[in-house]
Write a protein that holds these residues in place. Structure first.
Motif, PDB file in Angstrom:
ATOM      1  N   CYS A 128       0.847  -1.190   0.000  1.00  0.00           N
ATOM      2  CA  CYS A 128       0.000   0.000   0.000  1.00  0.00           C
ATOM      3  C   CYS A 128       0.880   1.236   0.000  1.00  0.00           C
ATOM      4  CB  CYS A 128      -0.909   0.011   1.224  1.00  0.00           C
ATOM      5  SG  CYS A 128      -1.409   1.638   1.771  1.00  0.00           S
ATOM      6  N   ARG A 139      -7.260  -0.718  -8.371  1.00  0.00           N
ATOM      7  CA  ARG A 139      -5.838  -0.378  -8.215  1.00  0.00           C
ATOM      8  C   ARG A 139      -5.173  -0.511  -9.588  1.00  0.00           C
ATOM      9  NH1 ARG A 139      -4.422  -0.010  -2.715  1.00  0.00           N
ATOM     10  NH2 ARG A 139      -2.202   0.023  -3.195  1.00  0.00           N
ATOM     11  N   TYR A 195      -5.290  -7.311  -2.606  1.00  0.00           N
ATOM     12  CA  TYR A 195      -4.811  -7.254  -1.224  1.00  0.00           C
ATOM     13  C   TYR A 195      -5.892  -7.564  -0.203  1.00  0.00           C
ATOM     14  CZ  TYR A 195      -0.903  -4.714  -3.385  1.00  0.00           C
ATOM     15  OH  TYR A 195       0.161  -4.346  -4.154  1.00  0.00           O
ATOM     16  N   THR A 196      -7.018  -8.080  -0.644  1.00  0.00           N
ATOM     17  CA  THR A 196      -8.098  -8.403   0.284  1.00  0.00           C
ATOM     18  C   THR A 196      -7.585  -9.364   1.353  1.00  0.00           C
ATOM     19  OG1 THR A 196      -9.761  -8.118  -1.438  1.00  0.00           O
ATOM     20  CG2 THR A 196     -10.409  -9.393   0.483  1.00  0.00           C
ATOM     21  N   HIS A 220      -7.051  -2.567   3.111  1.00  0.00           N
ATOM     22  CA  HIS A 220      -7.449  -2.799   1.723  1.00  0.00           C
ATOM     23  C   HIS A 220      -8.883  -3.300   1.619  1.00  0.00           C
ATOM     24  CE1 HIS A 220      -3.465  -1.920   0.235  1.00  0.00           C
ATOM     25  NE2 HIS A 220      -2.989  -2.619   1.255  1.00  0.00           N
ATOM     26  N   ASN A 243     -10.464   0.162   1.749  1.00  0.00           N
ATOM     27  CA  ASN A 243     -10.100   1.136   0.720  1.00  0.00           C
ATOM     28  C   ASN A 243     -10.180   0.622  -0.705  1.00  0.00           C
ATOM     29  OD1 ASN A 243      -9.021   3.857   1.892  1.00  0.00           O
ATOM     30  ND2 ASN A 243      -8.395   2.262   3.326  1.00  0.00           N
ATOM     31  N   ASP A 244     -10.030  -0.675  -0.905  1.00  0.00           N
ATOM     32  CA  ASP A 244     -10.165  -1.250  -2.239  1.00  0.00           C
ATOM     33  C   ASP A 244     -11.490  -1.995  -2.388  1.00  0.00           C
ATOM     34  OD1 ASP A 244      -7.561  -0.365  -2.637  1.00  0.00           O
ATOM     35  OD2 ASP A 244      -6.684  -2.294  -2.076  1.00  0.00           O
TER      36      ASP A 244
END
Length: 438
Positions: free
Chosen positions: A11, A98, A141-142, A147, A150-151
């Motif tokens: 990150c 991303r 990145y789960t 993440h 944020n993702d």
């Protein structure tokens, strides 16, 4: 490095591209990783829509997203979504926000979006849905909570607000690529707030699904942020915080007030060799207790129950921790709670992007404790005259290989200094406790 443990490092690698600009001006939205233009997508076809029902927006740094404005057929066995149009066309998309990280995106399932001319495309559907589909990936990145938010859930919240604008009673069906069973159970409360329907696992479903329309990919405004000027109803990060609270409030999750009558402080601990560990944690706990706090040490791992974490943190009045992914639990604090982020050498700018501004926008009473050179474990490795200690910002902007120096440091807080911050947090927490009556 890969996997959950290295995700926070990576990150920061993504953030490194923003660092030189960050130093020029903190007021620029792009610096904060924040998009400054609206998505071209719309849940409805515009008055002068192009012939194809598939509209894709590939103009953003963080994400690509497409919408299918019309009947859509999903074939999970081929990772294909089809719609009827005047011409045969095909688009490819990896639905994970991303886009700038090529290596990460290469591991995300690629979807094909087709327009076909056959009018009976939907005739063979096994399952017909009345609600539109939102298709996204929980790969990448789960598994790291920074993440996951944020993702995942933050972009998902933004995207669904677009779809629900003007249609508050509309429901959606979530279609997930790169699916994990643990993700579904871990975040069940948040997911129930987004949809009433079973989630479709794109990786092993074999049925043909028909939807009235579909959105593929998630809209992201950047790390820990929502830009209200880009939202259909000016939603902000505070609205996302309210969404999180409402998701767990229905389950009645909150610790009772401390029997002692003292405000509760959550100390977020890091353990092992991950770096940024409190070397004098027991002393810090005693200092917090001495100023009046009841202290709960919280050391989350990948197996930590989100519900239990919410129960603890939402029932607390203050939180303190060293910069790291676990501070993402700040979304569980109630507005007006106190938060202290301990910023190690060279990482203050990252902490501001990831947590500092978010804390203020969530209505928290935020403080940053910037450590001094003598409070860093790097003092044992470098001479005091070395630039690593003397000018961390200058070293950080040289590149990622230099920044990793600061990620691996541990901290030994000056007890007199930190007590000043704890006393301020105690007053905030006490006022908050009296205001809320708990």
């Amino acid at each position: 490095m890969r996997g959950r443990e290295s995700a926070t490092w990576i990150c920061c690698l993504g953030l490194m591209a923003l660092y030189p600009i960050y130093l020029i001006s903190l007021s620029n939205n792009i610096i904060k990783g924040q998009e400054n233009k609206k998505s071209l997508l719309s849940p409805h076809a515009p008055p002068h829509a192009p012939p194809s029902p598939i509209i894709c927006d590939r103009t953003h740094y963080r994400y690509d997203a497409c919408s299918i404005n019309g009947p859509t057929v999903l074939d999970p066995t081929t990772s294909t979504l089809k719609a009827v149009g005047p011409n045969i066309t095909m688009q490819k998309l990896r639905p994970y926000p991303r886009k700038w990280e090529k290596e990460v995106m290469s591991r995300i399932k690629e979807l094909s979006l087709l327009t076909v001319t056959a009018p009976n495309t939907t005739a063979s559907c096994h399952i017909r849905h009345q609600a539109p589909a939102v298709v996204f990936s929980t790969g990448g990145y789960t598994g790291n909570i920074f993440h996951d938010i944020n993702d995942g859930f933050l972009p998902l919240f933004i995207t669904t607000r677009y779809l629900l604008a003007g249609h508050p009673n509309r429901d959606i069906v979530l279609v997930v690529a790169d699916y994990h069973d643990w993700w579904l159970s871990k975040y069940a409360d948040l997911l129930r707030s987004l949809t009433r329907h079973p989630i479709i696992n794109l990786d092993n479903d074999t049925s043909l699904h028909c939807f009235p329309s579909a959105t593929i990919g998630l809209i992201s405004h950047g790390f820990s942020t929502i830009n209200p000027s880009l939202m259909p109803n000016s939603e902000s990060l505070a609205d996302f915080g309210a969404f999180v609270h409402s998701s767990y409030a229905e389950s009645g999750l909150r610790l009772p007030p401390p029997a002692s009558g003292r405000p509760r402080l959550v100390l977020v601990a890091r353990e092992g060799t991950v770096g940024r560990v409190f070397l004098n944690q027991e002393d810090i706990v005693r200092a917090a207790e001495a100023v009046g706090f009841e202290v709960a040490v919280f050391a989350p791992s990948s197996s930590t129950s989100v519900r239990e974490a919410y129960r603890l943190i939402n029932g607390s009045h203050a939180m303190v921790g060293v910069h790291g992914a676990a501070l993402t639990h700040l979304y569980f604090l109630r507005p007006k709670a106190a938060m202290i982020q301990v910023s190690p050498l060279g990482l203050g700018w990252v902490g501001e992007i990831c947590y500092g501004e978010a804390a203020r926008r969530l209505g928290l009473e935020y403080m940053e404790y910037k450590i001094r050179a003598e409070e860093s474990s790097l003092i044992e490795k470098y001479d005091r005259a070395d630039m690593v200690l003397k000018n961390p910002d200058a070293v950080s902007q040289k590149g990622w290989s230099y920044t990793t120096i600061y990620l691996k440091q541990d901290v030994r807080l000056d007890l007199e200094r930190v007590t000043v911050y704890l006393e301020k947090a105690y007053k905030m927490g006490k006022n908050f406790m009296e205001m809320k009556g708990q």
